[in-house]
Structures are given as C-alpha cells and as structure tokens.
Design an enzyme around this catalytic site. Structure first.
Site, short mmCIF file in Angstrom:
data_model
loop_
_atom_site.label_atom_id
_atom_site.label_comp_id
_atom_site.label_asym_id
_atom_site.label_seq_id
_atom_site.Cartn_x
_atom_site.Cartn_y
_atom_site.Cartn_z
N TYR B 223 0.86 -1.20 -0.06
CA TYR B 223 0.02 0.16 0.03
C TYR B 223 0.76 1.26 0.11
O TYR B 223 1.64 1.55 0.90
CB TYR B 223 -0.84 -0.08 1.39
CG TYR B 223 -2.14 -1.12 1.04
CD1 TYR B 223 -1.82 -2.30 1.42
CD2 TYR B 223 -3.42 -0.65 0.68
CE1 TYR B 223 -2.86 -3.23 1.25
CE2 TYR B 223 -4.43 -1.22 0.45
CZ TYR B 223 -4.21 -2.61 0.78
OH TYR B 223 -5.01 -3.56 0.69
N HIS B 405 -18.10 -2.69 2.84
CA HIS B 405 -16.95 -2.71 3.80
C HIS B 405 -17.18 -3.78 4.83
O HIS B 405 -17.92 -3.65 5.62
CB HIS B 405 -16.47 -1.62 4.20
CG HIS B 405 -15.17 -1.34 5.01
ND1 HIS B 405 -14.14 -1.93 4.51
CD2 HIS B 405 -15.03 -1.41 6.30
CE1 HIS B 405 -12.90 -1.78 5.33
NE2 HIS B 405 -13.72 -1.70 6.61
#
Lengths: 610, 610
Positions: B223, B405
């Site tokens: 990331y 989510h």
C-alpha cells in the site's frame, strides 16, 4: 361439494352433447411409446360419486407413471393432477377441455389464485383417448420428476391427487379458474413398491373379519367398530398376508380399515357393532389396540416376507378382535349397506420367524411441544445406539413395513438409519404425510438394523391454525411422532423412543422468564402444558426452543413394553451425533424431453372397440 | 504461481507450435448472433504476466455478457470461467483444448476435486476464434443465468474470474485436472451499470493526484501512501467525475487506488511518499481518511449525478490529500516504476446539491460477534425509521453509489430499503463480496430514501478458520459491516448504524452459564471480548446467539458525526419489524437455448486481418 344450479346443469349437458357429437374420430395412438403391456394393477375412485376412476402403473426403470383416467359422464372436460396437500391452487394439472369446436389436452398448472396456465414444458404425454362403453378413457404418462419448476415431484409416500369437472367449454385454458369448478382430492400411495409376491404356504386358510350388513350413517365421517372372536381353542397361527374386501359399489365410501387384537389380560370382551364414538360402546373395547392388519384406500394385499409371519391365536393372546372401518360419506348418502372388512390368510405351519411391531419416535409427553403459528416445525425422536446395542440380536432385525403416525398437525414424517454417526439409509419417508391417510406400507427395500445403529424419526408439523402451543400426548389436539415398524425376528424391544430431558426444559422456562420479565410460572406446581401455555411466542423463544431440542440431552424409553424398561441408565443421555447426512439424490430430468409436444395436443375422441 | 520445470516448458512449447501449425484456417463466424456493434468497453488483465486479457460488454436487454479473451502466447489451450470465490474447483468453465489433432471449445465445469467435465448443456457460445497480431482472440457469449445447475449465475457485484493455461494437449476434457495447471483468479464487477454519462460542465478542469515515479517494491502486496496538497487559497469546487490514470504496462500491477482528504483540524500535514506501513510514515497521516475518490481494477470513470458534486477546497476543509495505491505484485517484479493515480474533474460552478457519504450497518463494537467455525453467519445493522424521520429532509435523499466494507471474514453484503414494514428495494448487494476488492460502485438505479424509511444492512461471514469468536471492532482480525452510501443532497446524518443492546447480551452470557455450568465469567470486570472468548461454542449457544441478534432491542447510532448524536432516546430501541420480504426474481432460462450446440465445438484458428 358444489352442486350447479339446474340451469347451469342443463347448459352443461347441452354442451356435453355438442362435444360428444364433435369428437367422433377414433385416435388410436397419438405419439410416443405404446401403453405398457400389463393391465393397470392399481385403481381408485377419485370423486365420491365414482364418476372419475383412476388406474395406474409404475415403471421404476423408466421412472414414469402411466395413468388411465376413466371419465364416466364427460361434460365439457376434466382436470386431474397433483398438489402438495390436495389444494387445487398451486397444483400440477393435466386438462382436457374444449372451446366448443375442438378438444385439447395439455400439461398445465394453477397459480395461487386458482387460475390455470399452460406449462412451458409439456410433461404429461397423452397416449390414447378413447370412448368406451363405460366412458371416455384417457391414457397418459408422466415421469416422476420433470425439472419443470411448476411441476409436482412424484415421490414415495402419500400423493394428493386432485380433480375437477368442466361443465362448459372454455375459450382458452387461461379462462379456467378452479374455484368455479366441482373439484376434490383423493390421497393415495402412487409409487407402490415393486415387490415380488412371496411363496405362500400350501395349507393356507382364510378368515374374513367383517361387520355384516352395516347401515352406513349418512354423515361425512364414521368410524365403525365391530367385535368378533377367534374360534374357541384356536391355536397359534401365522398370518402371511391379508387383503381388503370392499362391498361392490362402496369403493368410494370405505376409506380405511384396521383389525386389532384385544388385550390378553381380559377373559372376554362384549360383542358390539356400532359407531366407535357411540355412547353405547363398552368401555373395555379401548383395550383392543394391538394392530393385526391395516388397509387404506388404494392399497392392495399386504404380504409378510417369506420367512416371517404375524402370530395370532394360541395361549397368551386374546381371542377377541376389533374391526374398525372408516366410512367417508361426504355426499351423506342414506340407506347404503356395507359389509366390508379384511380377509386374513394364515397358516398353521409356523414360519421360521415371528414378525413384530416396534414403536420409534417420540414418547407421548408434553415436554415435546410445537409453538403455535409454525408452518414447518420439526420434532425428532431417537432410538439410540445404546438401546439397539442392548436389545437387538447380534444378527440384527429386518424392517419390511412401516406405518407413520401423528395427530392433526403432522405434515411430514421420516425415519433415518445412522451407523457410526453417519446417516446410511431412509427407513421410510413421507413428504406429503396426512394424518387422514395412515396405512401400513411395505418398504421398497428391507432395512436391516444392527446392534449399535441409531434410528432417527422426525416429524414436521403445521400449527398455523393454533393459538397455543401443541404439546405431546394422547389427545387428538395433542401431538405424536411415531413410526410403527414391522420387522422380524421378533425381539423384546417394543418401544425405542425419546423425549427432551425435563430438567433442561425447566432451564428453558427460566431463560424465557429472564428475557421476558417473568411471564412463565416456573413454580413446581405448574404443569408443563401450563408452562408452555404461558410462553410469549416471540421469535427468540421459538428459536431457543428449537435450539434446546437439538442440543439438550434426552430421556430414552428403551422398553420391553410401555411400562417395562431394559436395565440401564436412560436419563440425561447425549443426543446421537450425526457427522454426515444423507444427500438428496440429484434429480435427472427425463431424457425423453425432446419427444414431448411444445404445446397442448388436439384430441379427437371416438367410439372405441370397448 | 507454479513455474513448470524446464523440460516441461520445452515440451509445451513444442506442442504449442504443433497446435499453431495445425490451426491455420480462418473461421469467420461460427454460429449464432454476430458480435455486438460497439467495441468492448471493459478490459482487464487476468494473470500477473498479462498473457490473458479479457474484454467484455454487457447487454441487459438480452441478459447476456459478450466476452473477448485475448491469449497472447497460446500453448495447448486455455480455460476461463467463474466460481463462487475464485476457487478452481466447482467452477463454471469454458475450455479451449487440443487433443494434438484438433482444437475444441466447450462449456465445462470442474468438480470438487478439480477434474473437468463437459456440461450437459452448452451455454457458452463461441462466436469467433481468430489469430491476430497480438495473439489468439476468442469471442464468445453467455447468458447471465442458464438454468444449468452446474453453471454460475452472473449477478451484480463481485465476480471471481478464474483462468488456467494448458501447456500440453489432452486426449479428452475429462483428462484435465485444474491442479496440474498454471491457474489464477481475478476479481471484477462484471455487470457494470449501464449509466448514461451526465452532461459535464463547460468550465470543467482536471487535477491529477499521482505519486510520481514510485519504485514498486518487489513484494506481493504494497500500500503506497503519497501526500499532496491543493493550491493555497484553492476555493470550494465540486468534483463531478474522476478516472484512473494507470501507467502503461502496469495494468496488472495496480490493484486499487483511493484519494482521501485530511482532517480540517490540522493546519498542515507533512509530505510523504512511501509504503503506508513504513515506520517513517508520519503519525498524522492517520487523520487523512475522508474518501474523495476510489477506484479498483476493472472500474472505469466515476460520474456524479448531474445535479450533485462532491465539495472540496475552500474554507473549513483541509488542503491536504492522501493518495493510496495498492500494488499487487505476486511475481515480485523488481525495478518497475509507476506513476499511477487518479484524475479529478472539477468545476468552480457549484452544482445544485452537495453530495455526501453516509455510513450504514453496524457500530464498531464487540457486542456484535461471530462464533468461530461458522461458514455463513449473518450480522445485521439497522438505520431505523425513527432516525431517518428525524434526520432526512422531507423530500428524502438519493443514493447513487455505494461502497461495501467488511474485514477479512466478510463474504456477502446487502442493504435493503424497507418502508412501512415491507422490503421495497435493494440498495446494493454483493453475493460474492471480497474484502480484497472494495470499490465505490455506481448503482444501476438511484435509490430514494424518505423520512421514516428503514435501511437494513446484512453481512455474511465465514469464520471457518477461526478458533475464537470474532468480535466487532477496528482491528483487522475484528469485523465490520458497513455500507458507505454516496447520496445527495448532503444532510447532517453521517452515521446511521446499530448494535445489540449490551444488557441483553449480558442476559445471553448468563443463560450460557445456566446451560453450561458457569463457564463464562459474567462478573462486571470481564470485557465483552473476554466473555465471548469463554463461551463454549456448542450448537445451543450458537443458535441462541443468532436468536438474540434477531430479537433483542438495539442501541442506535443516529449521529451527525462519529461523536455527536441527534437528540432523542436511542437505547433499547425495538428491532424494525419486517412483515414482507423482497422476493427473489424468478430466473428465466435463456429462450435461445435451442441454438446452442449439444457438445463442444470444433475450432479452426487461422491468421486474421488483425
């Protein structure tokens, strides 16, 4: 029943004539395979008047049923089919109808409002339509399963047949609504087992148990009780088969019949012939409950396996027998006389084994209860490995027949055999069980039970019409979950049933209180039915009761008779653990689908040879 | 990834040549309908090396997907398909294979052991097979649903595509087992919404948010965090659309990207460009969490509805933005440079409405927990009528996009809108949700929510690999159930979520003790996660927890921000009552089934025009 008003009747008969005039050409065989060689072994009247009569044959190789529907007085058409519980809505139908010009035969279905639609896939295949002296005879076939989601799956156990009579032409199938027709249902075991008849003894004799010359009451339901007795000094025999004797003309009236042996404790029983609920019926007749034979509409002869017979007569058993005949007389016919009964075939040359009957399922106790307003609540009774280990002979027992039993809210019953925690085979299953259609059914395949095996009997109930919990018990408004299995060789084990441990049920009532501000009286004076009656049936209490029944330890009845247990600890037993379940067989769609027509078939019906 | 040993590689390349030599004839159109007019709007690389590239188009009218699969270096064949969660077993496949002599294309499926079988019904229809300069191009189509029980049903939401490369000929399809092949999966939203592009403002400007010249680490997952800022004094604008900018050649490497706005409370944020988990990353960057844009592999541009835009810039909002890029580098490629990012399209001419984001689902609290070893446990969060009544404008709000989510055990997510106790429509549903594939999805149809409506968000979890209960919370091993809905006009309501009442959960722990001899510490010192950790997870405790969650009152978070509630009583609220559920749409089997071939198609592949 809906009786059409005179003017409608007249119009209908006119139309009927018109149709009959139109349909004059004989059609021999329409298409597809020829009808089966053998005549149809099974026959049943569909309506109380006997206007519609169904014969059928089952091919397990082709997984197909051949139907022959005889319509004695054809008006403008007829519909026939199957549905989950005999309702005319959401039914799988075959319809013969006319639009006034021509007649059509098509596979159809009714929606939940009763309107009829043509099936996208035509799975009923018309093989022959023929006028005979008796009426119009339609020959058609259908596979057990069709893979059409609108179609009924023909399974073992009870099938609810439905019918309807079209009194006038309809411009189209879609114009028909079942609510405007004369309709009805008939329950039947469609998939009869394909059993080869065992060799019968040469010295076989017969005995007819029938109530002579009963005047059938002109009311919808009558249970007729009749007491008879075996000859004095009648020695021990083996019953090897039995069959119904139905008085000619009363085929649609006689719904089921049972022969019971009375209890040996009493020297004698008073003679009686009358309705079983009569005030005149002697109290003592309640002690005549040991089943010797049972028949229901559509059944044929019952055969014991070649190496076993049901003992009757001789010392230690009562000479007295009770015949019970259930008359179903919805047309309230008056003055009908009946002498139906059961013919027992027996032999003095005793067979190698005595047959016996064992009770599986749930103990008759209120601790097993069904909340109200449930449409498919399941209760399960166990016959544990510990009990079969103790009570069965090393070579096991062989179950060859089974009679399922619940009271009014029962909808499905199944018994599964498990070994080493794995479900092995189904002993008997009825996904369309009806408490109004209980018969002893021969199993397609004998099931052997060995010491250490587990037998699990589950019943599904619908309490949609109840306001309070339905508890277990003997009362007609209480429930039972029983499978009477017929087996050999006879053992001492008469009862192998269970119920939830009562202590755990009390924990449940305490828990309900904790979550619902003390509404259930858990004081020791309150009876279990009273405690169940005070449970507020919210989703939590329903689900926790389900969880309790599938978790809490059980109390076993591993009994020689209803009162005498085998020795051992039977309380607080763990639930049998099942690590692998039987898989549902994958349904194969019929291979011959290509043969079927895409739409309805035009039918021309003429006078045949018959 | 499985790298074949050199000798296998050699053999394979030899075979590959043989196949290529054999297949020399151009086949223009095999059968069935012509390929769609428009080029394929969606494209995605399937394998990390980019050997297989899939383009596709969706026809909602025909309920069909057209696929174009480009195979850059054809060896002996290829398989492509779909499965529940990307496994190669129990997958719905299309296979191009050669037996050495000829090539075949067929609709197939893999069993649970990975062996491949031909489908009885051929639902993938090959339209064209053509050699182009880039490689072999296969054009084929498939209906969303096929009514073949072995086939995958193409639904909205995530689809797990699978592929495999055949390195050598196989005598038959049945000889192939997926375990011996180089295989992989790619997640994608296959059924992209068919949205007409809103009119864009004439004064639209663009801003590229990208991390310049990132040296992509040679590790599977990175990331990357990059901080940038808006120009000083940048006034309030509306973002009206955004799109990905992916550095050419890195299409298979860049998995997803998000742009966040930092918190307005801080004057400034330090610049940074590095892995988000780097020790060097300034702590303060954790305050950059307000989503401005989000893109994931396979997605195209995101458009705001014509009457709304997402406000950014101006007083009261931070000038600082954080770009997060997820690099997926399973081949551990070294030295690759990347400058991917997101291009924002914005306007100074503010649109009529501000868009907003609202959180639906469950509060992040341990009282909502999933027992271990559950394969499909459902938790549900509510946005109640009381909250929407209070917080929504009379004309309601309009949800046009949604981002689902959960953390690692999430498998399905759905939000349903209910009005007057009746489920009305689905806001967003993903039956194949993956926590590794989260994107903001435009809805096919804008959903309007009125005051008094209820929004019900359910998440399904698989804790098959967990030993202890998984409780709700922020940690990656804890769980969430959230639907971030994008809507307009902006309201004060930022959070509309629930959790079970903690008092009722304590009653649950007490009950567990009563049934399990006091194993759970219910003393006030024990935390909820500790209490859950000590529950013995037998069937009873599992089922009662389920019953509790579907019965016990809830605590509502009807909040302006995570800390500020709307005024009112929000504890011990009743669960919304649902009296009628949405029905699943009845699947119609494709009408064109008759066109499909009964078996696999022989394929001849030659050099095309390309």
């Amino acid at each position: 029943m809906q009786v059409p008003s005179p003017s409608v009747r007249e119009a209908a008969s006119m139309y009927g004539t018109a149709v009959a005039v139109f349909l004059v050409i004989l059609v021999a065989a329409l298409q597809g395979s020829a009808p089966p060689e053998s005549p149809f072994p099974y026959r049943i009247p569909l309506d109380p008047e006997g206007t519609l009569e169904l014969s059928w044959n089952v091919s397990y190789v082709q997984e197909t049923v051949h139907f022959q529907l005889l319509v004695r007085e054809l008006k403008a058409g007829v519909l026939f089919g199957m549905s989950d519980r005999g309702e005319l809505e959401n039914a799988d139908l075959v319809v013969l109808w006319t639009d006034g010009d021509s007649a059509h035969f098509g596979d159809a279905w009714s929606d939940q409002k009763g309107q009829i639609h043509l099936d996208a896939q035509q799975d009923y295949q018309l093989l022959r339509a023929q006028r005979t002296r008796e009426g119009l005879s339609l020959l058609f076939k259908r596979p057990f399963g069709t893979c059409d989601p609108k179609d009924y799956l023909i399974e073992d156990g009870t099938v609810h047949l439905v019918y309807g009579i079209l009194e006038e032409p309809f411009q189209s199938l879609e114009a028909i609504n079942v609510s405007s027709l004369q309709t009805g249902l008939q329950r039947v075991q469609l998939l009869k087992p394909n059993i080869s008849i065992p060799a019968l003894p040469s010295d076989m004799r017969t005995m007819e148990i029938r109530a002579p010359d009963v005047l059938v009451p002109s009311q919808e339901t009558t249970y007729w009780c009749y007491i008879t007795e075996l000859p004095d000094g009648f020695p021990r025999h083996h019953i090897v088969m039995y069959e119904p004797i139905v008085t000619e003309g009363n085929e649609a009236l006689v719904h089921h019949m049972e022969v019971f042996q009375c209890a040996a404790e009493f020297e004698s029983f008073p003679h009686f012939s009358g309705p079983c609920d009569s005030k005149m019926k002697p109290e003592r007749l309640n002690y005549c409950r040991h089943v010797l034979a049972a028949w229901a509409l559509g059944a044929k002869a019952f055969y014991y396996p070649e190496e076993a017979g049901l003992a009757f007569g001789g010392p230690g058993s009562s000479r007295f027998l009770r015949l019970e005949v259930h008359y179903h007389n919805p047309l309230m016919i008056k003055g009908r006389r009946d002498s139906s009964g059961i013919r027992l075939y027996y032999t003095a040359t005793l067979r190698r084994f005595d047959a016996g009957i064992m009770e599986l399922g749930l103990v008759y106790t209120p601790v097993m209860a069904i909340p109200p307003q449930e449409t498919g609540f399941v209760l399960t009774g166990y016959c544990t490995d510990k009990c079969t280990q103790l009570a069965l002979p090393p070579s096991g027992i062989h179950i060859f027949a089974s009679q399922l039993h619940t009271h009014l809210t029962g909808r499905k019953v199944v018994t599964v055999l498990a070994r080493d925690g794995r479900e092995k085979e189904i002993v008997n299953r009825d996904n369309h069980y009806s408490p109004h259609f209980q018969e002893i059914r021969m199993l397609k395949k004998v099931v052997s039970v060995h010491p250490g095996d587990v037998l699990i009997t589950s019943c599904t109930y619908n309490t949609g019409d109840r306001k309070l919990a339905t508890v277990g018990g003997f009362g007609i408004l209480e429930e039972m979950c029983v499978n009477y299995v017929h087996y050999y060789p006879l053992t001492q084990l008469e009862l192998c049933k269970s119920a939830v441990d009562p202590g755990f049920l009390q924990k449940y009532f305490h828990l309900v209180n904790r979550f619902n501000s003390e509404e259930v009286c858990t004081c020791p004076q309150a009876s279990v039915p009273e405690q169940f009656a005070s449970v507020p049936w919210n989703s939590f209490n329903r689900q926790v009761l389900k969880a309790l029944y599938s978790f809490a330890p059980i109390s076993m009845h591993c009994n020689k008779s209803s009162a005498v247990r085998f020795q051992g600890e039977w309380n607080l037993q763990p639930l049998p653990e099942i690590i692998s379940k039987l898989e549902e067989p994958t349904r194969h769609c019929p291979a011959s689908r290509g043969q079927s027509p895409a739409g309805p078939t035009m039918v021309s019906i003429g006078g045949g040879k018959g």
